[in-house]
Design a protein around this motif. Sequence first.
Motif, PDB file in Angstrom:
ATOM      1  N   ARG A  63       0.819  -1.213   0.000  1.00 57.72           N
ATOM      2  CA  ARG A  63       0.000   0.000   0.000  1.00 57.72           C
ATOM      3  C   ARG A  63       0.850   1.258   0.000  1.00 57.72           C
ATOM      4  NH1 ARG A  63      -5.048   1.330   4.120  1.00 57.72           N
ATOM      5  NH2 ARG A  63      -5.756   3.246   3.059  1.00 57.72           N
ATOM      6  N   ASN A  65       0.318   5.005   1.207  1.00 57.21           N
ATOM      7  CA  ASN A  65      -0.607   5.798   2.007  1.00 57.21           C
ATOM      8  C   ASN A  65       0.098   7.045   2.540  1.00 57.21           C
ATOM      9  OD1 ASN A  65      -2.961   6.467   3.364  1.00 57.21           O
ATOM     10  ND2 ASN A  65      -2.441   5.237   5.168  1.00 57.21           N
ATOM     11  N   THR A 179     -12.069 -11.643   3.450  1.00 62.85           N
ATOM     12  CA  THR A 179     -11.660 -10.332   3.970  1.00 62.85           C
ATOM     13  C   THR A 179     -12.182 -10.102   5.384  1.00 62.85           C
ATOM     14  OG1 THR A 179     -13.556  -9.142   3.036  1.00 62.85           O
ATOM     15  CG2 THR A 179     -11.593  -9.354   1.656  1.00 62.85           C
ATOM     16  N   ARG A 182     -10.298 -12.701  10.850  1.00 59.87           N
ATOM     17  CA  ARG A 182      -9.404 -12.008  11.768  1.00 59.87           C
ATOM     18  C   ARG A 182      -7.988 -12.523  11.547  1.00 59.87           C
ATOM     19  NH1 ARG A 182      -9.031  -7.389  14.063  1.00 59.87           N
ATOM     20  NH2 ARG A 182     -11.310  -7.553  14.061  1.00 59.87           N
ATOM     21  N   ALA A 195      -6.080  -7.459  12.625  1.00 54.78           N
ATOM     22  CA  ALA A 195      -6.951  -6.710  11.726  1.00 54.78           C
ATOM     23  C   ALA A 195      -7.644  -7.693  10.773  1.00 54.78           C
ATOM     24  CB  ALA A 195      -6.156  -5.673  10.930  1.00 54.78           C
ATOM     25  N   THR A 196      -8.482  -7.159   9.911  1.00 58.70           N
ATOM     26  CA  THR A 196      -9.068  -7.940   8.820  1.00 58.70           C
ATOM     27  C   THR A 196      -8.686  -7.291   7.495  1.00 58.70           C
ATOM     28  OG1 THR A 196     -11.148  -6.718   8.629  1.00 58.70           O
ATOM     29  CG2 THR A 196     -11.049  -8.477  10.298  1.00 58.70           C
ATOM     30  N   ALA A 198     -10.580  -6.574   5.230  1.00 59.10           N
ATOM     31  CA  ALA A 198     -11.643  -5.669   4.794  1.00 59.10           C
ATOM     32  C   ALA A 198     -11.209  -4.215   4.874  1.00 59.10           C
ATOM     33  CB  ALA A 198     -12.897  -5.899   5.629  1.00 59.10           C
ATOM     34  N   ALA A 199     -10.212  -3.935   5.723  1.00 59.76           N
ATOM     35  CA  ALA A 199      -9.726  -2.565   5.879  1.00 59.76           C
ATOM     36  C   ALA A 199      -8.603  -2.229   4.910  1.00 59.76           C
ATOM     37  CB  ALA A 199      -9.252  -2.351   7.312  1.00 59.76           C
ATOM     38  N   MET A 200      -8.226  -3.182   4.044  1.00 59.86           N
ATOM     39  CA  MET A 200      -7.108  -3.002   3.108  1.00 59.86           C
ATOM     40  C   MET A 200      -7.610  -2.548   1.741  1.00 59.86           C
ATOM     41  SD  MET A 200      -4.902  -6.430   3.840  1.00 59.86           S
ATOM     42  CE  MET A 200      -3.941  -6.107   2.347  1.00 59.86           C
ATOM     43  N   ASP A 202      -9.340  -2.277  -1.375  1.00 60.92           N
ATOM     44  CA  ASP A 202     -10.375  -3.179  -1.896  1.00 60.92           C
ATOM     45  C   ASP A 202      -9.966  -4.638  -1.760  1.00 60.92           C
ATOM     46  OD1 ASP A 202      -8.397  -2.901  -3.778  1.00 60.92           O
ATOM     47  OD2 ASP A 202      -9.711  -2.247  -5.399  1.00 60.92           O
ATOM     48  N   THR A 234      -2.120  -6.804   8.916  1.00 61.22           N
ATOM     49  CA  THR A 234      -2.039  -6.224  10.265  1.00 61.22           C
ATOM     50  C   THR A 234      -1.019  -5.105  10.378  1.00 61.22           C
ATOM     51  OG1 THR A 234      -0.352  -7.744  11.109  1.00 61.22           O
ATOM     52  CG2 THR A 234      -2.631  -8.493  11.189  1.00 61.22           C
TER      53      THR A 234
END
Length: 262
Positions: A63, A65, A179, A182, A195-196, A198-200, A202, A234
């Motif tokens: 990523r 960011n 996604t 856990r 984390a999951t 789903a927060a990454m 898409d 994570t």
Amino acid sequence: MNQREPTENHVAVARSFVDARRSGAALSDYPGTAPETLADAYLVQDAAIALDGRQVVGWKVGRINPPRGGADRLVGPIFADQVIHRDGATMPVIVDGFAAAEAEFLLRIGVAPEPTKFRYTIDEARALIDAVHVGIEIASSPYPGINADGPAVTISDFGNHNGLLVGAEADGWRENDITGWRVELLIDGEAAGSATAAAMLDGPFGAARFLFEHAAARGVALSAGQWISSGAVTGVHEVRVGQRVEARFDGRLAVTCEIEAQ
């Protein structure tokens, strides 16, 4: 597509990184003029891949960011001798450089994307994947500031990739939404992140979509059987030689490694 060719500076930087990685030696400073754009960074990476000479068997996707130059992810090569399929393996890092471990979903390309297709939906990208495994990516570079100095510097040294530990298949990935699993990463038994996916952005298949579009735009050929390391779920967790890393997925699947000096 016609691509720019690496300049003498690109090649000189690439050679410094390749030589340092081969010897396991750290670099106190960036070796030359750092790339200012992502395009220049990929030219350094191209030169380094050519100088290195090993077979590329996959690509790490990480990523950016905040996003830069219209990109929210970056790409780096995974070489054949960096892919390990043995739980509990020792994974090398460059001492006095940068070293980290990341819990990731690892995707395997089943059908090579069309080189002239420049846009994908998530479903189209997912359809080209034939396996998803849990795993650990080892990020390591001779240059300690590789992440702190921004994405162009990260890209220029193989995207900060140094190893891929492939664990068990993420069972049910075709039918279910992985996604929401856990994911936890532990270092010497202590929790380092949870984390999951789903927060990454898409998700893991979004990383595949990005890679397919990126490769087509740059004229880079992808092939069936190549791995995609889809991004740190994570976070990026720094590690030291001798530490034990464990990544847990959905409370059921786990993969472990021990960090050693390269």
